[in-house]
Design an enzyme around this catalytic site. Structure first.
Site, PDB file in Angstrom:
ATOM      1  N   THR A 205      34.364  53.116 -31.493  1.00 38.70           N
ATOM      2  CA  THR A 205      35.657  52.430 -31.377  1.00 38.70           C
ATOM      3  C   THR A 205      36.560  52.947 -32.499  1.00 38.70           C
ATOM      4  OG1 THR A 205      34.579  50.584 -32.542  1.00 38.70           O
ATOM      5  CG2 THR A 205      34.968  50.322 -30.191  1.00 38.70           C
TER       6      THR A 205
ATOM      7  N   CYS B 193      33.327  53.738 -40.441  1.00 41.07           N
ATOM      8  CA  CYS B 193      33.339  52.291 -40.709  1.00 41.07           C
ATOM      9  C   CYS B 193      34.394  51.890 -41.732  1.00 41.07           C
ATOM     10  CB  CYS B 193      31.957  51.837 -41.166  1.00 41.07           C
ATOM     11  SG  CYS B 193      30.719  51.868 -39.850  1.00 41.07           S
TER      12      CYS B 193
ATOM     13  N   VAL C 146      24.612  55.267 -34.024  1.00 40.27           N
ATOM     14  CA  VAL C 146      24.159  53.879 -33.911  1.00 40.27           C
ATOM     15  C   VAL C 146      23.152  53.718 -32.775  1.00 40.27           C
ATOM     16  CG1 VAL C 146      24.885  51.504 -33.417  1.00 40.27           C
ATOM     17  CG2 VAL C 146      26.309  52.981 -34.864  1.00 40.27           C
TER      18      VAL C 146
ATOM     19  N   ARG D 131      32.895  62.688 -38.975  1.00 39.08           N
ATOM     20  CA  ARG D 131      33.871  61.768 -38.392  1.00 39.08           C
ATOM     21  C   ARG D 131      34.781  61.183 -39.470  1.00 39.08           C
ATOM     22  NH1 ARG D 131      30.249  57.420 -35.477  1.00 39.08           N
ATOM     23  NH2 ARG D 131      29.147  57.712 -37.444  1.00 39.08           N
TER      24      ARG D 131
ATOM     25  N   THR E 146      32.173  48.327 -33.401  1.00 39.73           N
ATOM     26  CA  THR E 146      33.143  47.641 -34.255  1.00 39.73           C
ATOM     27  C   THR E 146      34.326  47.168 -33.423  1.00 39.73           C
ATOM     28  OG1 THR E 146      32.561  48.925 -36.209  1.00 39.73           O
ATOM     29  CG2 THR E 146      34.738  47.925 -36.185  1.00 39.73           C
TER      30      THR E 146
ATOM     31  N   ARG F 116      24.359  66.212 -25.188  1.00 37.98           N
ATOM     32  CA  ARG F 116      23.663  65.327 -26.126  1.00 37.98           C
ATOM     33  C   ARG F 116      22.346  64.840 -25.518  1.00 37.98           C
ATOM     34  NH1 ARG F 116      22.065  63.598 -31.046  1.00 37.98           N
ATOM     35  NH2 ARG F 116      22.189  61.328 -31.317  1.00 37.98           N
TER      36      ARG F 116
ATOM     37  N   ASP G 184      24.066  58.193 -22.091  1.00 35.13           N
ATOM     38  CA  ASP G 184      25.247  58.745 -22.748  1.00 35.13           C
ATOM     39  C   ASP G 184      25.954  59.661 -21.760  1.00 35.13           C
ATOM     40  OD1 ASP G 184      25.992  59.176 -26.067  1.00 35.13           O
ATOM     41  OD2 ASP G 184      26.976  60.464 -24.597  1.00 35.13           O
TER      42      ASP G 184
END
Length: 428
Positions: free
Chosen positions: A90, A265, A15, A336, A125, A38, A33
């Site tokens: 989240t 999601c 995201v 994920r 989220t 990363r 981050d």
């Protein structure tokens, strides 16, 4: 908020990075981050999630006056920002309860640098109320500032669809909200400056939060319905896909297809809404029933495969199984919350030796998370298998020579109705 605010994006995953790159074309952006590896990879101009092309990423890393993306894993880099946008994950725990720790820690970090006039926007989220009831008190406590007097907040739910090169961040209409009417308008204008698809200003932060969780809860419930239909039609020896094609000829029929429901999601958001509903004294029966149906599909697929193997007298105990796909969706490296692992684990319970092939997934990540040795090149599949289960419809799998991989009694099961019907033994 200034016309050209300095923006900090906290969290550079699926995201945060596309959002940071989009803003960096017009604004001065710091991408933060805590994962040093990363950040180092991104500084070299490469995104392993494949959400942003190397060329696009490298173009915004050229920081110019008033725009461009600077990357950092050091929190002090956030000190000069005026708008903070939080895009941390989240997840849920093993009991499907929301885990807000990343959000709380991000709020603590921001609170250390928050100044008068700053605004903090959350995209992660959450269930309705988290921004103002969980995050804002942390910001106040750490910063010593007063909410809606010294600093402001907003919520704009992310709508990133991993692997989708058509519906990218700027091409998806964005819901926005703010903690005061004036700030809501400013936040909406900020997003509208980069979102070509347009924005929708929600009347409150809680409305925007609720919109996020019901978007994916609705999809989850619809997929659960067709998963249940698939179970019924298999018992009746009816082709589910043919039924859906026939029903879809009606103008108001919405065609969902059965399958494994994973990802960050659809497989997570309903639990956030259920948690909030239960706290309010209501037991959400339909939402949780849909989750139970979808969470059980991996074991169901394995069970149906074993039934077919018994009928064809294929070797089960110490037999060899090939699972095609470990990512949560097709043509995407994201593993994920993948439900392909449920199929793999269930097949192993029947004493099958399982090989897993996925040309998109990162083998080191798969080893770290699932303790699986991944085959990434389909050309390395040299032996024959007692069953082959396609879990993810990567385009590369269409080029496989299934005849070379099978025995006469081999069972081929297609979870996604992706392979030619004449070569398979069963599908959802």
């Amino acid at each position: 908020m200034k016309n050209q605010p300095r923006i900090a994006i906290i969290g550079l995953g699926y995201v945060g990075l596309p959002l940071a790159v989009a803003f960096a074309e017009k604004y001065s952006v710091i991408g933060f981050d805590i994962n040093q590896n990363r950040v180092s990879q991104l500084q070299q101009g490469t995104d392993h999630t494949l959400e942003v092309s190397d060329e696009h990423l490298q173009s915004v890393l050229k920081v110019e006056e008033g725009k461009g993306l600077a990357l950092s894993y050091t929190a002090d880099s956030l000190a000069d920002a005026e708008v903070y946008i939080v895009t941390v994950p989240t997840p849920t725990d093993k009991n499907h309860r929301p885990v807000l720790t990343p959000l709380q820690k991000a709020s603590e970090t921001i609170g250390k640098y928050l100044k008068k006039g700053d605004v903090v926007i959350y995209e992660s989220t959450v269930y309705p109320g988290v921004t103002e009831e969980v995050c804002v008190p942390i910001l106040e406590a750490v910063s010593g500032l007063k909410f809606n007097e010294d600093f402001y907040a907003g919520y704009s739910p992310e709508r990133i669809n991993p692997g989708d090169k058509k519906h990218t961040v700027t091409q998806i209409l964005k819901v926005t909200s703010g903690s005061t009417p004036a700030m809501a308008q400013q936040i909406d204008e900020l997003y509208a400056s980069i979102i070509t698809a347009g924005t929708h200003l929600a009347p409150s932060i809680k409305v925007a939060e609720a919109a996020k969780v019901i978007e994916n809860s609705q999809r989850d419930i619809n997929i659960a319905f067709v998963n249940e239909l698939s179970k019924i039609f298999r018992l009746l020896d009816i082709d589910t896909d043919a039924v859906l094609d026939a029903a879809a000829t009606k103008w108001n029929f919405i065609k969902f297809t059965p399958g494994l429901v994973g990802g960050h999601c659809i497989g997570v958001d309903p639990y956030y809404l259920a948690q909030r509903a239960q706290e309010a004294g209501y037991n959400p029966e339909i939402i949780l029933a849909g989750r139970r149906m979808n969470d059980g599909m991996g074991a169901y697929v394995a069970q149906e495969v074993i039934k077919l193997m018994v009928k064809k007298e294929a070797t089960i105990k110490r037999g060899k199984a090939l699972v095609l796909g470990i990512t949560f969706k097709e043509n995407c490296p994201d593993v994920r919350n993948t439900k392909a692992i449920d199929v793999i684990d269930a097949l192993k319970e029947y004493n099958l030796e399982v090989d897993v092939c996925d040309p998109w997934a990162n083998p080191e990540e798969v080893k770290s998370i699932f303790d699986l040795e991944l085959i990434t090149d389909c050309k390395d599949l040299q032996c024959t298998y007692d069953t082959i289960v396609l879990c993810v419809s990567h385009q590369e799998f269409l080029a496989l020579d299934f005849q070379a991989l099978r025995k006469p009694e081999t069972v081929i099961f297609d979870v996604k109705s992706f392979l030619p019907k004449e070569i398979i033994d069963g599908r959802l």
